[in-house]
Design an enzyme around this catalytic site. Sequence first.
Site, short mmCIF file in Angstrom:
data_model
loop_
_atom_site.label_atom_id
_atom_site.label_comp_id
_atom_site.label_asym_id
_atom_site.label_seq_id
_atom_site.Cartn_x
_atom_site.Cartn_y
_atom_site.Cartn_z
N THR A 5 -0.16 -8.33 -2.22
CA THR A 5 -0.67 -8.40 -3.71
C THR A 5 -2.10 -8.84 -3.82
O THR A 5 -2.32 -10.07 -3.24
CB THR A 5 0.45 -9.50 -4.36
OG1 THR A 5 1.54 -8.64 -4.34
CG2 THR A 5 -0.12 -9.57 -5.85
N GLN A 77 5.66 -0.60 -1.33
CA GLN A 77 6.88 -1.53 -1.46
C GLN A 77 7.06 -1.61 -2.76
O GLN A 77 6.35 -1.97 -3.84
CB GLN A 77 6.00 -2.87 -0.97
CG GLN A 77 7.16 -3.92 -0.97
CD GLN A 77 6.61 -5.18 -0.59
OE1 GLN A 77 5.89 -5.77 -1.22
NE2 GLN A 77 7.15 -5.98 0.54
N HIS A 152 11.36 -4.36 -1.32
CA HIS A 152 10.96 -5.92 -1.12
C HIS A 152 11.99 -6.69 -1.31
O HIS A 152 12.51 -7.10 -2.14
CB HIS A 152 9.87 -6.12 -2.20
CG HIS A 152 9.12 -7.26 -1.82
ND1 HIS A 152 9.54 -8.48 -0.81
CD2 HIS A 152 7.93 -8.05 -2.31
CE1 HIS A 152 8.71 -9.32 -0.92
NE2 HIS A 152 7.78 -9.11 -1.79
N ASN A 155 10.93 -13.17 0.32
CA ASN A 155 10.31 -13.98 -0.53
C ASN A 155 10.94 -14.29 -1.98
O ASN A 155 10.11 -14.59 -2.66
CB ASN A 155 8.78 -13.36 -0.76
CG ASN A 155 8.17 -13.32 0.42
OD1 ASN A 155 8.52 -13.94 1.74
ND2 ASN A 155 6.97 -12.62 0.56
N ARG A 204 12.45 -4.98 3.79
CA ARG A 204 11.64 -6.50 4.04
C ARG A 204 12.58 -7.48 3.88
O ARG A 204 13.19 -7.87 2.69
CB ARG A 204 10.48 -6.46 3.54
CG ARG A 204 9.73 -7.70 3.95
CD ARG A 204 7.98 -7.54 3.38
NE ARG A 204 7.31 -7.93 4.89
CZ ARG A 204 6.39 -8.94 4.57
NH1 ARG A 204 5.88 -9.38 3.52
NH2 ARG A 204 5.71 -9.19 5.80
N ASN A 212 9.92 -19.64 -3.62
CA ASN A 212 10.41 -19.14 -4.88
C ASN A 212 12.10 -19.81 -5.02
O ASN A 212 12.82 -19.15 -5.77
CB ASN A 212 10.49 -17.67 -5.03
CG ASN A 212 9.08 -17.24 -5.35
OD1 ASN A 212 8.44 -17.70 -6.13
ND2 ASN A 212 8.78 -16.01 -5.11
N GLY A 291 -1.03 -9.70 8.03
CA GLY A 291 -1.37 -9.78 6.55
C GLY A 291 -2.80 -10.40 6.47
O GLY A 291 -3.72 -9.74 6.71
C1 FMN Z 1 -2.86 -12.64 -0.48
C2 FMN Z 1 -1.36 -12.28 -0.15
C3 FMN Z 1 -0.67 -11.49 -0.93
C4 FMN Z 1 0.68 -11.10 -0.47
N1 FMN Z 1 1.54 -10.31 -1.02
C5 FMN Z 1 2.85 -9.91 -0.63
C6 FMN Z 1 3.56 -8.84 -1.28
O1 FMN Z 1 3.10 -8.22 -2.27
N2 FMN Z 1 4.75 -8.52 -0.71
C7 FMN Z 1 5.15 -9.10 0.41
O2 FMN Z 1 6.07 -8.45 0.73
N3 FMN Z 1 4.52 -10.12 0.97
C8 FMN Z 1 3.27 -10.43 0.66
N4 FMN Z 1 2.49 -11.43 1.35
C9 FMN Z 1 3.10 -11.78 2.49
C10 FMN Z 1 2.52 -11.11 3.68
O3 FMN Z 1 2.97 -9.88 3.54
C11 FMN Z 1 2.73 -11.68 5.02
O4 FMN Z 1 4.23 -12.04 4.95
C12 FMN Z 1 2.22 -13.18 5.09
O5 FMN Z 1 0.93 -13.29 4.99
C13 FMN Z 1 2.44 -13.70 6.49
O6 FMN Z 1 1.99 -12.72 7.66
P1 FMN Z 1 0.57 -13.06 8.24
O7 FMN Z 1 0.65 -14.32 8.95
O8 FMN Z 1 0.02 -12.04 9.13
O9 FMN Z 1 -0.58 -13.46 7.12
C14 FMN Z 1 1.18 -11.79 0.96
C15 FMN Z 1 0.54 -12.72 1.77
C16 FMN Z 1 -0.54 -12.95 1.22
C17 FMN Z 1 -1.89 -13.81 1.93
#
Ligand code: FMN
Length: 334
Positions: A5, A77, A152, A155, A204, A212, A291
């Site tokens: 997001t 998603q 989704h 989370n 996911r 949350n 991410g």
């Molecule tokens: C800015 C930001 C926005 C995120 N938005 C979502 C989202 O919309 N949907 C989702 O499933 N996870 C979201 N996440 C979680 C990421 O998909 C990911 O699971 C998380 O950053 C851990 O992976 P990483 O260590 O590679 O960053 C978000 C993470 C970040 C940093």
Amino acid sequence: MAPMTRSRAPERIPTELMAEYYSQRASAGLIFSEGTQVSPQGIGYVFTPGIHTEIQIAAWQKVTSKVHEKGGLIFCQLWHVGRVSHPAFHNGELPVAPSAIAFQGQAFTLQGPKDTVTPRALRIEEIKTIVDDFKKAAQSAKTAGFDGVEIHGANGYLPAQFLEDGSNQRNDAYGGTVEKRARFILELTDAAIAVWGPERVSVRLSPRNPYNGMSDSEPEKTYLYLIKKLQERKLGILHFMEPAELPNNKEAMLPEVRKLYSGLLIINSGYNKQSAEAVIQAGLADAVSFGSLFIANPDLPERFAKDASLASPDKATLYGGGVKGYSDYPKLGG
Ligand SMILES: Cc1cc2nc3c(=O)[nH]c(=O)nc-3n(C[C@H](O)[C@H](O)[C@H](O)COP(=O)(O)O)c2cc1C
């Protein structure tokens, strides 16, 4: 690239800027879009895009075609936040959830941060409408040129709220036993499969993640049951979140998940190049999604290949705003 997001759709309609941002990251191979609401009821944050109006669908078409031009694939998603919302997003009406159970948190509204409220428990006929909203959104994602959809279920959003017993105390067809708590997410999955076929559907999940306000009394039992059911449906992708580095007192669920599930298993959370290669070489996952690393490194695969240095994202521009901290991170040498 993991779903992220970035709150850059002020009208909740994807923009040219978003098309630019995603196409810059097409070398990821497969991109999961940011959480995209399936209905106005699914909204819980400012400036997040939806996929429930003709205008939104047409705008997503521009995003998907730009990603395809660069040789990438993109899944949409599909998102409903449930209780992780606020009356400010719903003309004063309460957010909905499996049960009227609040969690302590804050919603980020146009009027600033606000404490979360006790949600309203969904009536059974409303649950059917939400399943239908996901089905329509899956169809709209096809019209918009996506390559597949992801439910989704991670989370702490609505599907997870149904699944875990800390947020689901229903005693009807959607609550009580693990079979009943899993029913909602399985119905969403079946709705997506009816549109796309099982191969183009991802689910996911993020077991044991307290984000949350989530909790479950028997997370292993709950999630392994669900994964068994997803396997029975020949689900194409399981997008499994489990931190690369677990606290000492926790045992990884991933080996068990690998045994139960034979589709494409994507692992995520806290991986870097080394730990990603190790988990794949150990045969525990087929792919890793990244991410945070993709935020400031649009050409992440090339940087990995060259062992190049990685840029760090600016935290102040993660959510909302424009080009700055979004599409202005340069490629190597760029
Ligand atoms: C800015 C930001 C926005 C995120 N938005 C979502 C989202 O919309 N949907 C989702 O499933 N996870 C979201 N996440 C979680 C990421 O998909 C990911 O699971 C998380 O950053 C851990 O992976 P990483 O260590 O590679 O960053 C978000 C993470 C970040 C940093």
